[in-house]
Design an enzyme around this catalytic site. Structure first.
Site, PDB file in Angstrom:
ATOM      1  N   GLU A  19       1.811  -8.020   8.544  1.00 17.92           N
ATOM      2  CA  GLU A  19       1.953  -6.692   8.630  1.00 17.92           C
ATOM      3  C   GLU A  19       3.095  -6.408   7.303  1.00 17.92           C
ATOM      4  OE1 GLU A  19       0.822  -4.464  10.533  1.00 17.92           O
ATOM      5  OE2 GLU A  19      -0.342  -6.043  11.079  1.00 17.92           O
ATOM      6  N   ASP A  64     -10.990   2.160 -24.707  1.00 16.87           N
ATOM      7  CA  ASP A  64     -11.223   2.058 -23.118  1.00 16.87           C
ATOM      8  C   ASP A  64     -11.253   3.531 -22.376  1.00 16.87           C
ATOM      9  OD1 ASP A  64     -11.877  -0.517 -23.090  1.00 16.87           O
ATOM     10  OD2 ASP A  64     -10.009  -1.129 -22.154  1.00 16.87           O
ATOM     11  N   ARG A  88      -4.171  -6.530 -20.574  1.00 16.06           N
ATOM     12  CA  ARG A  88      -5.340  -5.709 -21.675  1.00 16.06           C
ATOM     13  C   ARG A  88      -4.286  -5.100 -22.685  1.00 16.06           C
ATOM     14  NH1 ARG A  88     -10.288  -5.727 -20.668  1.00 16.06           N
ATOM     15  NH2 ARG A  88     -10.612  -3.520 -21.627  1.00 16.06           N
ATOM     16  N   PRO A 125       0.956  -1.180  -0.030  1.00 12.65           N
ATOM     17  CA  PRO A 125      -0.136   0.015   0.119  1.00 12.65           C
ATOM     18  C   PRO A 125       0.986   1.184   0.144  1.00 12.65           C
ATOM     19  CG  PRO A 125       0.009  -1.156   2.160  1.00 12.65           C
ATOM     20  CD  PRO A 125       0.572  -2.050   1.382  1.00 12.65           C
TER      21      PRO A 125
HETATM   22  N1  SAM Z   1       1.113  -3.022   7.617  1.00 11.76           N
HETATM   23  C1  SAM Z   1       1.351  -2.587   6.233  1.00 11.76           C
HETATM   24  C2  SAM Z   1       1.188  -0.928   5.880  1.00 11.76           C
HETATM   25  O1  SAM Z   1       0.365  -0.511   6.913  1.00 11.76           O
HETATM   26  O2  SAM Z   1       1.764  -0.682   5.088  1.00 11.76           O
HETATM   27  C3  SAM Z   1       0.232  -3.347   5.465  1.00 11.76           C
HETATM   28  C4  SAM Z   1       0.225  -4.948   5.379  1.00 11.76           C
HETATM   29  S1  SAM Z   1      -1.026  -5.512   4.275  1.00 11.76           S
HETATM   30  C5  SAM Z   1      -2.020  -5.967   5.816  1.00 11.76           C
HETATM   31  C6  SAM Z   1      -0.397  -7.012   3.929  1.00 11.76           C
HETATM   32  C7  SAM Z   1       0.142  -7.061   2.559  1.00 11.76           C
HETATM   33  O3  SAM Z   1      -0.988  -6.737   1.792  1.00 11.76           O
HETATM   34  C8  SAM Z   1       1.222  -6.179   2.157  1.00 11.76           C
HETATM   35  O4  SAM Z   1       2.233  -6.693   2.189  1.00 11.76           O
HETATM   36  C9  SAM Z   1       0.948  -6.141   0.536  1.00 11.76           C
HETATM   37  O5  SAM Z   1       1.661  -6.989  -0.263  1.00 11.76           O
HETATM   38  C10 SAM Z   1      -0.625  -6.296   0.384  1.00 11.76           C
HETATM   39  N2  SAM Z   1      -1.216  -4.849   0.256  1.00 11.76           N
HETATM   40  C11 SAM Z   1      -2.280  -4.336   1.194  1.00 11.76           C
HETATM   41  N3  SAM Z   1      -2.792  -3.254   0.638  1.00 11.76           N
HETATM   42  C12 SAM Z   1      -2.356  -3.012  -0.710  1.00 11.76           C
HETATM   43  C13 SAM Z   1      -2.464  -2.231  -1.689  1.00 11.76           C
HETATM   44  N4  SAM Z   1      -3.405  -1.243  -1.559  1.00 11.76           N
HETATM   45  N5  SAM Z   1      -1.798  -2.247  -2.822  1.00 11.76           N
HETATM   46  C14 SAM Z   1      -1.060  -3.478  -3.028  1.00 11.76           C
HETATM   47  N6  SAM Z   1      -0.836  -4.425  -1.995  1.00 11.76           N
HETATM   48  C15 SAM Z   1      -1.291  -4.377  -0.906  1.00 11.76           C
END
Ligand code: SAM
Length: 266
Positions: A115, A168, A153, A88
């Site tokens: 996490e 698109d 795509r 994220p």
């Molecule tokens: N503790 C982290 C933080 O707050 O930045 C979030 C961890 S999340 C619960 C677990 C995993 O989900 C991440 O390591 C990532 O691979 C994936 N993930 C969660 N949100 C994402 C997003 N918006 N885009 C891409 N991957 C995401």
């Protein structure tokens, strides 16, 4: 293009590779998919991939050794690919980024859980961090699927001529026009007459104007971010005149309502 996904939940990808446009692209060898179980690279009888965080706190962290070993094996098998950490905190995917990614030989997706992963994995083993939006998912798998779908795509030949990505939304800076299919009359709502006319020029003009209307109503900022063609300016001016006509035709001459407490009255 090679897509390699590193995950502790490889079963999630079976149905994904097996349906719709992605399935077609796999069958046509436009994309070559692989799903790798990170657990296969974890040592010990239980193949543990996570551990408690240093410094305490809740949640678990993905261990660096199995991840690093899985990435190295994937890189050896797909030497031209870039390695993307799903996070994220990464660069948020948009059309420009999807186009850039579609030009690569391959992508290796590292899907986090818990996490996230030990920070030291990122140093030598990750080329880019990718996010699909400013919210947090429980794992990187769905995010990787979103990226793969959006990128696939755009690979030449993946979409047939009829549903080409060039038409698109976002491709020319506008949202795409509305679509209709049979029946002509659905619950009293009729298909716009021009679409039944068979007149290609008029249909094309209606679609262009409809795309402008939808963009104006749903995402007006897009219209300020791209140059406008003369005919598009003409369309905007036409609506501007129409809105003024509606205001002036009102019996109150379009005078703003004086609400108690409102400061707009000056
Ligand atoms: N503790 C982290 C933080 O707050 O930045 C979030 C961890 S999340 C619960 C677990 C995993 O989900 C991440 O390591 C990532 O691979 C994936 N993930 C969660 N949100 C994402 C997003 N918006 N885009 C891409 N991957 C995401």
């Amino acid at each position: 293009m090679q897509f390699v996904v590193l995950t502790i939940f490889p079963e999630m990808f079976g149905p994904f590779w097996d349906h719709g446009i992605i399935r077609r692209a796999v069958d046509a060898r436009k994309i070559v998919p692989a799903t790798v179980n990170i657990r296969d690279y974890a040592s010990g009888r239980h193949h543990v991939t996570d551990d408690r965080p240093y410094g305490g706190g809740c949640g678990m962290v993905m261990k660096p050794e199995p991840l690093t070993a899985a990435i190295e094996a994937a890189r050896a098998a797909a030497p031209g690919a870039k390695t993307a950490l799903m996070s994220p905190q990464g660069h948020v995917l948009d059309r420009t980024m999807a186009r850039e990614l579609a030009r690569l030989d391959g992508l290796i997706f590292v899907c986090g859980r818990y996490e996230g992963m030990d920070e030291r994995v990122c140093h030598d083993h990750i080329d880019l961090e990718l996010s699909i939006g400013d919210y947090v998912l429980s794992g990187g798998e769905l995010a990787a699927m979103v990226v793969i779908d959006a990128v696939a795509r755009l690979i030449p030949g993946v979409l047939g001529g009829e549903d080409s990505a060039e038409k698109d939304s976002f491709e020319d800076g506008l949202l795409e026009h509305a679509h209709f299919t049979r029946p002509e009359n659905f619950n009293g709502m009729r298909v716009p007459e021009v679409l039944l006319s068979g007149h290609h020029g008029n249909i094309e003009a209606w679609r262009r104007e409809n795309a402008m209307i939808r963009t104006f109503l749903k995402r007006p900022e897009l219209l300020t971010e791209r140059p406008l063609a003369a005919e598009e300016v003409a369309v905007l001016k036409k609506w501007g005149r129409e809105i003024e006509r509606i205001i002036e035709a009102r019996s109150d001459g379009g005078q703003p309502l004086d609400r108690p407490g409102s400061s707009s009255g000056g």
